[in-house]
Design an enzyme around this catalytic site. Structure first.
Site, short mmCIF file in Angstrom:
data_model
loop_
_atom_site.label_atom_id
_atom_site.label_comp_id
_atom_site.label_asym_id
_atom_site.label_seq_id
_atom_site.Cartn_x
_atom_site.Cartn_y
_atom_site.Cartn_z
N GLY A 111 0.81 -1.22 0.00
CA GLY A 111 0.00 0.00 0.00
C GLY A 111 0.84 1.26 0.00
O GLY A 111 1.78 1.39 0.80
N ALA A 112 0.50 2.18 -0.89
CA ALA A 112 1.21 3.46 -0.96
C ALA A 112 0.29 4.59 -0.49
O ALA A 112 0.24 5.66 -1.07
CB ALA A 112 1.72 3.72 -2.37
N GLU A 153 -17.75 16.76 5.31
CA GLU A 153 -16.83 17.47 4.42
C GLU A 153 -17.34 17.46 2.98
O GLU A 153 -17.23 18.45 2.25
CB GLU A 153 -15.42 16.87 4.50
CG GLU A 153 -14.74 17.15 5.84
CD GLU A 153 -13.22 17.02 5.76
OE1 GLU A 153 -12.75 16.06 5.13
OE2 GLU A 153 -12.52 17.89 6.31
#
Lengths: 405, 405
Positions: free
Chosen positions: B10-11, B170
């Site tokens: 995972g990045a 949001e």
């Protein structure tokens, strides 16, 4: 004494030209001029292929009617024309009846589907600003969805364009430029996208010079357009079209987007009004009036005039509609001034340029064949000229095309 | 002797933080580092609500992994992780198996639908770049279509947002700003558009200071958001949602767009791998390792840590994921250097800011309550700080948010 009332239906090329000329030629006391239009804006029908492909924003192809119409001289009524009572000299609109002494019908064209099944339900038409931006957004959503579905469906990325006439070819030219941008925007390999043109006639751009047609086809093929020429579209379905490869062979092409750009007809109001017509186009007299109705003019795409040289009708173009608008205004002024000998209209075809996307085109201008950037330059000159004719230099400055090279 | 191999999955915030710190702390000869990620880019999960609403282009919320990872020290493998064979020390990817000595699982969260019928089929989730831009385009097509249908369907212009937690609020804030733009773009009267928030809990933004919550709700209501609080969403259908107004009363809200923003869970790979979990989140040791697996670290949204003060789990936030990444890198370096006493992780919550759209927000920063432009400024500082931590000043310059007022 009541002033004579001139009612102009439609703020397209023909209608606006008539009104802007009338407001110059007539004194305020000579006549009352009413312009009726569905929208409070005019749009450049000949630019809609760009708004549909998403290469030009739809606000660039329209301007407010009030930017060019002098509202101290012309009453502008934003409403839809539902019917015309010819004998009673009345226009029926969504907001009520409007009586007229002189009527100019400049309602423009509608798409003609020739009874092909499913087109109305499953195909988009490049008809107006509303439909153009819906096409643009529909195509964009197909690309966005492709990258977010569990099993990506390649057919989403297929765009079928029905028709290789003027509008079809110009739209294909824009798509050829737009698709690589969309691929970049949505991280999609260009090879996944198909742009397919289906045309029943045996050639593209019928009536165009064969050498130019060859150039156009080669240019579009280089941009990745696949042509199926001499191939009637038989049916449009949800997500596919059926095309006739031969008498017995039908092929299905799956496609996320189907755009029908193959035919136009006049406005249905003409038929409703009971004026003699062919596909809602009326064979008008040379003075632009309807035979038997000396107070009704029809100009633009709802009019039909025969080119005596070729014995075929003149095509429905902006160029002719605008020229008709000028003559129409002069003829109405003449009638008001009690003159009987009206001017006869003869189209003055300066040239025809078909765009193949930004920076490329083909055309014949003053008898000279052009291709590439030269033709593309001329196309922009033509586009700017249409603005100039209606709204003068300030409109050209506001909406003109200046990215010439 | 083979170098020990560290594989990071995972990045996202946690994974990139781990890798960028490892590449600084380890010499090339000490270990082989492999980073595996589905995309060749990182995206700011905490900015996706903006890309979804269309207030920030999706290219602004992502950057190439190779912009921040030193490929001479780290091997980057772009592929999908399908499974982890814990005992065999292998990761199964779409492109084959990758063995590891040390593993960092930083695969991030997935949407949790809590078994609510129809959500998977009919609701969008703000999950990644692909889903965000699909939401943006879907909403835009609804507006475009509304203006081009024979009988305009007002419900097309209704957007239902499920969830009044952080992401939901949001997103609502951005929609409040975006809708007037869309109305202008598509010639639609603002009063035709509904933005509806449905939340099962008895309040919005649970855990936030009540005074700030009140400010947030008033702000969003002023932007036209309708709140249905204490109202569980029972079912999503094609074109509508069913909400429970009371025990016996179900109301149907027709909506062209349904966005589910109410829950996250860990990654399904965790469950597949057979690691003990709660909704794919793993209760890790204080040194970030999986109990019983001394070579496997889990950080970010797949990890679960209890806040001893509140006796509730820490929320899955970027802030914590990044802090965990730093500790994780140091702990792996320590293991490689033969040390046994690993660092224990304690979150250092500097503050929390919830955006309410451009130029407005609420937040608590270093214990101080903020609203309006001050909070909005702090939100951008937080966003830029995340960029700075991973990619230094050059990344802040490239992708940062500088339109402070």
């Amino acid at each position: 004494m009541r002033k004579p009332r001139i009612v102009v239906l439609g703020a397209g090329y023909g209608g606006l030209m008539t009104v802007t000329r009338l407001q110059k030629q007539l004194g305020t006391n000579e006549a009352e001029v009413i312009l009726i239009n569905k929208n409070d804006y005019h749009y450049e029908t000949t630019w809609l292929h760009e708004a549909s492909a998403g290469t030009l924003h739809h606000d660039r192809v329209r301007y407010d009617v009030k930017d060019v119409v002098n509202t101290s001289k012309v009453n502008f009524l934003q409403t839809t024309v539902d019917d015309i009572k010819v004998e009673e000299k009345k226009v029926i609109t969504s907001q009520g009846e409007v009586e007229f002494d002189y009527l100019v019908i400049a309602l423009g064209a509608e798409s003609e589907t020739f009874g092909i099944q499913g087109l109305h339900e499953h195909a988009f038409m490049i008809s107006n600003v509303n439909s153009a931006r819906q096409i643009r957004e529909h195509i964009e959503l197909q690309f966005a969805t492709y990258k977010n579905e569990e099993v990506p469906k390649d057919e989403r990325l297929t765009i079928v364009v029905g028709g290789a006439g003027f509008t079809g070819i110009e739209f294909l030219g824009e798509l050829g430029n737009r698709v690589p941008e969309l691929c970049k925007e949505y991280d999609i390999d260009r090879s996944k996208v198909r742009i397919v043109c289906v045309e029943a006639a045996p050639m593209i751009l019928p009536g165009f010079d064969p050498e130019l047609v060859k150039y156009a086809r080669a240019t579009l093929e280089k941009k990745g357009v696949e042509f199926h020429i001499g191939t009637p579209l038989k049916e449009a379905k949800a997500g596919s079209v059926l095309i006739a490869k031969s008498e017995d062979e039908v092929e299905e092409i799956k496609a996320g987007t189907i755009v029908w750009a193959a035919g136009v007809r006049g406005n249905r109001v003409i038929e409703k009004a009971g004026i003699e017509n062919m596909r809602a186009r009326v064979k008008i007299n040379r003075d632009l009036r309807v035979p038997g109705h000396d107070n009704i003019f029809i100009i633009g795409d709802c009019s039909l005039m025969i080119n005596e040289e070729t014995e075929r009708p003149y095509p429905p173009t902006a160029q002719i509609a605008m020229q008709q608008g000028e003559v129409c205004a002069r003829n109405i002024a003449a009638l008001l001034h009690g003159k009987d000998d009206l001017e006869e209209f003869t189209p003055d075809i300066k040239g025809t340029v078909c765009s193949l996307g930004e920076n490329d085109a083909i055309g014949v201008v003053y008898g000279k064949k052009l291709t590439g950037t030269k033709a593309s330059f001329m196309k922009k000159v033509v586009d700017n000229r249409a603005l100039y004719m209606v709204g003068g230099p300030s409109l050209v400055f506001k909406k003109g095309k200046f990215k010439f090279f």
